[in-house]
Design a protein around this motif. Structure first.
Motif, PDB file in Angstrom:
ATOM      1  N   GLY A 206       0.802  -1.230   0.000  1.00 48.09           N
ATOM      2  CA  GLY A 206       0.000   0.000   0.000  1.00 48.09           C
ATOM      3  C   GLY A 206       0.829   1.270   0.000  1.00 48.09           C
ATOM      4  N   ASN A 207       2.160   1.130  -0.057  1.00 50.27           N
ATOM      5  CA  ASN A 207       3.015   2.328  -0.027  1.00 50.27           C
ATOM      6  C   ASN A 207       3.165   2.976  -1.407  1.00 50.27           C
ATOM      7  OD1 ASN A 207       3.479   1.823   2.689  1.00 50.27           O
ATOM      8  ND2 ASN A 207       5.210   0.496   2.237  1.00 50.27           N
ATOM      9  N   LYS A 208       2.570   2.360  -2.429  1.00 50.44           N
ATOM     10  CA  LYS A 208       2.678   2.920  -3.786  1.00 50.44           C
ATOM     11  C   LYS A 208       1.587   3.970  -4.013  1.00 50.44           C
ATOM     12  CE  LYS A 208       4.120  -1.475  -5.850  1.00 50.44           C
ATOM     13  NZ  LYS A 208       3.712  -2.431  -6.903  1.00 50.44           N
ATOM     14  N   ASN A 209       1.593   4.606  -5.190  1.00 48.61           N
ATOM     15  CA  ASN A 209       0.515   5.574  -5.445  1.00 48.61           C
ATOM     16  C   ASN A 209      -0.793   4.821  -5.744  1.00 48.61           C
ATOM     17  OD1 ASN A 209      -0.033   5.250  -8.321  1.00 48.61           O
ATOM     18  ND2 ASN A 209       2.018   6.071  -8.631  1.00 48.61           N
ATOM     19  N   ALA A 210      -1.903   5.552  -5.613  1.00 47.12           N
ATOM     20  CA  ALA A 210      -3.231   4.919  -5.654  1.00 47.12           C
ATOM     21  C   ALA A 210      -3.482   4.137  -6.953  1.00 47.12           C
ATOM     22  CB  ALA A 210      -4.310   5.970  -5.448  1.00 47.12           C
ATOM     23  N   ASP A 211      -3.005   4.666  -8.104  1.00 46.74           N
ATOM     24  CA  ASP A 211      -3.256   3.974  -9.382  1.00 46.74           C
ATOM     25  C   ASP A 211      -2.544   2.622  -9.422  1.00 46.74           C
ATOM     26  OD1 ASP A 211      -4.772   6.034 -10.218  1.00 46.74           O
ATOM     27  OD2 ASP A 211      -3.218   6.974 -11.453  1.00 46.74           O
ATOM     28  N   ASP A 212      -1.300   2.616  -8.933  1.00 42.08           N
ATOM     29  CA  ASP A 212      -0.537   1.359  -8.941  1.00 42.08           C
ATOM     30  C   ASP A 212      -1.126   0.351  -7.951  1.00 42.08           C
ATOM     31  OD1 ASP A 212       1.119   2.229 -10.904  1.00 42.08           O
ATOM     32  OD2 ASP A 212       2.662   2.972  -9.538  1.00 42.08           O
ATOM     33  N   VAL A 213      -1.593   0.858  -6.811  1.00 43.61           N
ATOM     34  CA  VAL A 213      -2.211  -0.046  -5.835  1.00 43.61           C
ATOM     35  C   VAL A 213      -3.457  -0.686  -6.465  1.00 43.61           C
ATOM     36  CG1 VAL A 213      -3.389  -0.189  -3.588  1.00 43.61           C
ATOM     37  CG2 VAL A 213      -1.315   1.176  -3.803  1.00 43.61           C
ATOM     38  N   LEU A 214      -4.238   0.124  -7.171  1.00 43.28           N
ATOM     39  CA  LEU A 214      -5.446  -0.413  -7.813  1.00 43.28           C
ATOM     40  C   LEU A 214      -5.083  -1.505  -8.822  1.00 43.28           C
ATOM     41  CD1 LEU A 214      -8.505  -0.387  -8.316  1.00 43.28           C
ATOM     42  CD2 LEU A 214      -8.136   1.415 -10.008  1.00 43.28           C
ATOM     43  N   LYS A 215      -4.060  -1.251  -9.640  1.00 47.13           N
ATOM     44  CA  LYS A 215      -3.644  -2.258 -10.643  1.00 47.13           C
ATOM     45  C   LYS A 215      -3.252  -3.552  -9.945  1.00 47.13           C
ATOM     46  CE  LYS A 215      -1.826   0.887 -14.079  1.00 47.13           C
ATOM     47  NZ  LYS A 215      -0.639   1.696 -14.199  1.00 47.13           N
ATOM     48  N   ASP A 216      -2.488  -3.429  -8.851  1.00 45.08           N
ATOM     49  CA  ASP A 216      -2.048  -4.626  -8.119  1.00 45.08           C
ATOM     50  C   ASP A 216      -3.255  -5.385  -7.545  1.00 45.08           C
ATOM     51  OD1 ASP A 216       0.505  -3.897  -8.695  1.00 45.08           O
ATOM     52  OD2 ASP A 216       1.031  -3.216  -6.672  1.00 45.08           O
ATOM     53  N   ILE A 217      -4.233  -4.636  -7.038  1.00 44.79           N
ATOM     54  CA  ILE A 217      -5.418  -5.294  -6.450  1.00 44.79           C
ATOM     55  C   ILE A 217      -6.161  -6.076  -7.535  1.00 44.79           C
ATOM     56  CG2 ILE A 217      -7.699  -4.918  -5.414  1.00 44.79           C
ATOM     57  CD1 ILE A 217      -6.528  -2.557  -3.879  1.00 44.79           C
ATOM     58  N   ILE A 218      -6.353  -5.426  -8.683  1.00 42.83           N
ATOM     59  CA  ILE A 218      -7.115  -6.088  -9.751  1.00 42.83           C
ATOM     60  C   ILE A 218      -6.391  -7.346 -10.232  1.00 42.83           C
ATOM     61  CG2 ILE A 218      -7.931  -5.836 -12.145  1.00 42.83           C
ATOM     62  CD1 ILE A 218      -8.537  -2.872 -11.362  1.00 42.83           C
ATOM     63  N   SER A 219      -5.070  -7.246 -10.412  1.00 45.07           N
ATOM     64  CA  SER A 219      -4.401  -8.471 -10.894  1.00 45.07           C
ATOM     65  C   SER A 219      -4.416  -9.525  -9.790  1.00 45.07           C
ATOM     66  CB  SER A 219      -3.022  -8.209 -11.465  1.00 45.07           C
ATOM     67  OG  SER A 219      -2.202  -7.657 -10.499  1.00 45.07           O
ATOM     68  N   GLY A 220      -4.346  -9.095  -8.524  1.00 48.11           N
ATOM     69  CA  GLY A 220      -4.414 -10.054  -7.420  1.00 48.11           C
ATOM     70  C   GLY A 220      -5.761 -10.765  -7.363  1.00 48.11           C
ATOM     71  N   ILE A 221      -6.843 -10.007  -7.516  1.00 47.72           N
ATOM     72  CA  ILE A 221      -8.184 -10.630  -7.474  1.00 47.72           C
ATOM     73  C   ILE A 221      -8.349 -11.572  -8.655  1.00 47.72           C
ATOM     74  CG2 ILE A 221     -10.685 -10.195  -7.711  1.00 47.72           C
ATOM     75  CD1 ILE A 221     -10.320  -7.628  -6.163  1.00 47.72           C
ATOM     76  N   ASN A 222      -7.874 -11.145  -9.829  1.00 45.89           N
ATOM     77  CA  ASN A 222      -8.036 -11.997 -11.009  1.00 45.89           C
ATOM     78  C   ASN A 222      -7.293 -13.331 -10.875  1.00 45.89           C
ATOM     79  OD1 ASN A 222      -9.723 -10.134 -12.094  1.00 45.89           O
ATOM     80  ND2 ASN A 222      -8.187  -9.189 -13.433  1.00 45.89           N
ATOM     81  N   CYS A 223      -6.212 -13.300 -10.081  1.00 45.02           N
ATOM     82  CA  CYS A 223      -5.456 -14.558  -9.896  1.00 45.02           C
ATOM     83  C   CYS A 223      -5.991 -15.375  -8.723  1.00 45.02           C
ATOM     84  CB  CYS A 223      -3.997 -14.238  -9.613  1.00 45.02           C
ATOM     85  SG  CYS A 223      -3.156 -13.526 -11.008  1.00 45.02           S
ATOM     86  N   ALA A 224      -6.837 -14.775  -7.874  1.00 48.54           N
ATOM     87  CA  ALA A 224      -7.290 -15.501  -6.670  1.00 48.54           C
ATOM     88  C   ALA A 224      -8.168 -16.678  -7.081  1.00 48.54           C
ATOM     89  CB  ALA A 224      -8.083 -14.568  -5.765  1.00 48.54           C
ATOM     90  N   ARG A 225      -8.057 -17.755  -6.273  1.00 44.67           N
ATOM     91  CA  ARG A 225      -8.834 -18.949  -6.621  1.00 44.67           C
ATOM     92  C   ARG A 225     -10.266 -18.817  -6.170  1.00 44.67           C
ATOM     93  NH1 ARG A 225      -3.809 -21.982  -4.447  1.00 44.67           N
ATOM     94  NH2 ARG A 225      -3.446 -19.830  -3.967  1.00 44.67           N
TER      95      ARG A 225
END
Ligand code: AMP
Length: 225
Positions: A206-225
């Motif tokens: 969460g130490n990154k800027n908001a746009d990068d955090v959002l990108k990470d969240i979306i790719s994380g959710i897409n990979c979640a089982r």
């Protein structure tokens, strides 16, 4: 949009949950349920629930589980009943907040035949929590959020849109922040450990800027089982 996407957003106060919750809910077109927002709305409207919850919120403690869980149950059930077809997608921000609430939450999901896809854990360091929250200012009219250094209003302490004087949230005062962090570590953090064992945690820096955090969240959710 995915059917029945159930995600939970967890992080220390100031981790950026509120901002990311709105963005993620928009992206997946799922209903956002933020207990902090619902409780604050009740405080503002001086409902019985709000008057009771205010005592806890202002000190940085958790509102009683019975209040929060029955509130959540009503929101989920009315929303599910209103949804035609199979899609029942929810993003929870700030709930469940401890293992007790989580137990009741799992029962509600079971009753509705729903299961959690991912628990998004936004990880930030304590000094960043203090830096963000002590500099946070809110417009009391439109709830727009400012940061005095990184996202300041154009005119001294006035909302750019409403021209109303900005306020500091009662629970963004230093002693209360300290307590909120303590409560988070003692009561909320164990949820991360609980869901880690179930392989449900998507950990985000969460130490990154908001746009990068959002990108990470979306790719994380897409990979979640
Ligand atoms: P938040 O906006 O999520 O940081 O929540 C602000 C405050 O609302 C917290 O410090 C608690 O006092 C209260 N609150 C929010 N969500 C919950 C919850 N799930 N259970 C108990 N209290 C909550």
């Amino acid at each position: 949009m995915k059917n029945n996407l159930i995600c939970v957003l967890i992080g220390a106060p100031g981790a950026g949950k509120g901002t990311q919750a709105k963005n993620v809910a928009n992206y997946y077109n799922c209903k956002l349920i933020s207990t902090g927002d619902i409780l604050r709305e009740n405080v503002e409207n001086r409902t019985v629930l709000g008057l009771e919850a205010k005592k806890y919120i202002d000190n940085g403690n958790l509102a009683p589980a019975q209040i929060v869980v029955s509130m959540i149950k009503n929101v989920i059930k009315s929303s599910v009943e209103n949804k035609a077809g199979a899609d029942k997608s929810f993003l929870f921000d700030g709930f469940p907040r401890d293992l007790e609430q989580n137990k009741l939450f799992e029962q509600i999901l079971d009753e509705l035949n729903l299961s959690i896809k991912g628990v998004i854990y936004i990880n930030i360091e304590d000094d960043i929590v203090y830096e963000r929250l002590t500099n946070r200012r809110i417009c009391p009219k439109c709830n727009r959020v400012y940061h005095l250094k990184f996202n300041p209003p154009k005119f001294d302490n006035l909302c750019d849109d409403c021209k109303v004087k900005l306020i500091t949230r009662e629970d963004d005062k230093i002693d209360v922040i300290k307590n909120r962090l303590e409560v988070y570590k003692q009561l909320t953090y164990p949820l991360i450990e609980y869901y880690r064992k179930k392989n449900k945690v998507v950990e985000i820096n969460g130490n990154k800027n908001a746009d990068d955090v959002l990108k990470d969240i979306i790719s994380g959710i897409n990979c979640a089982r």
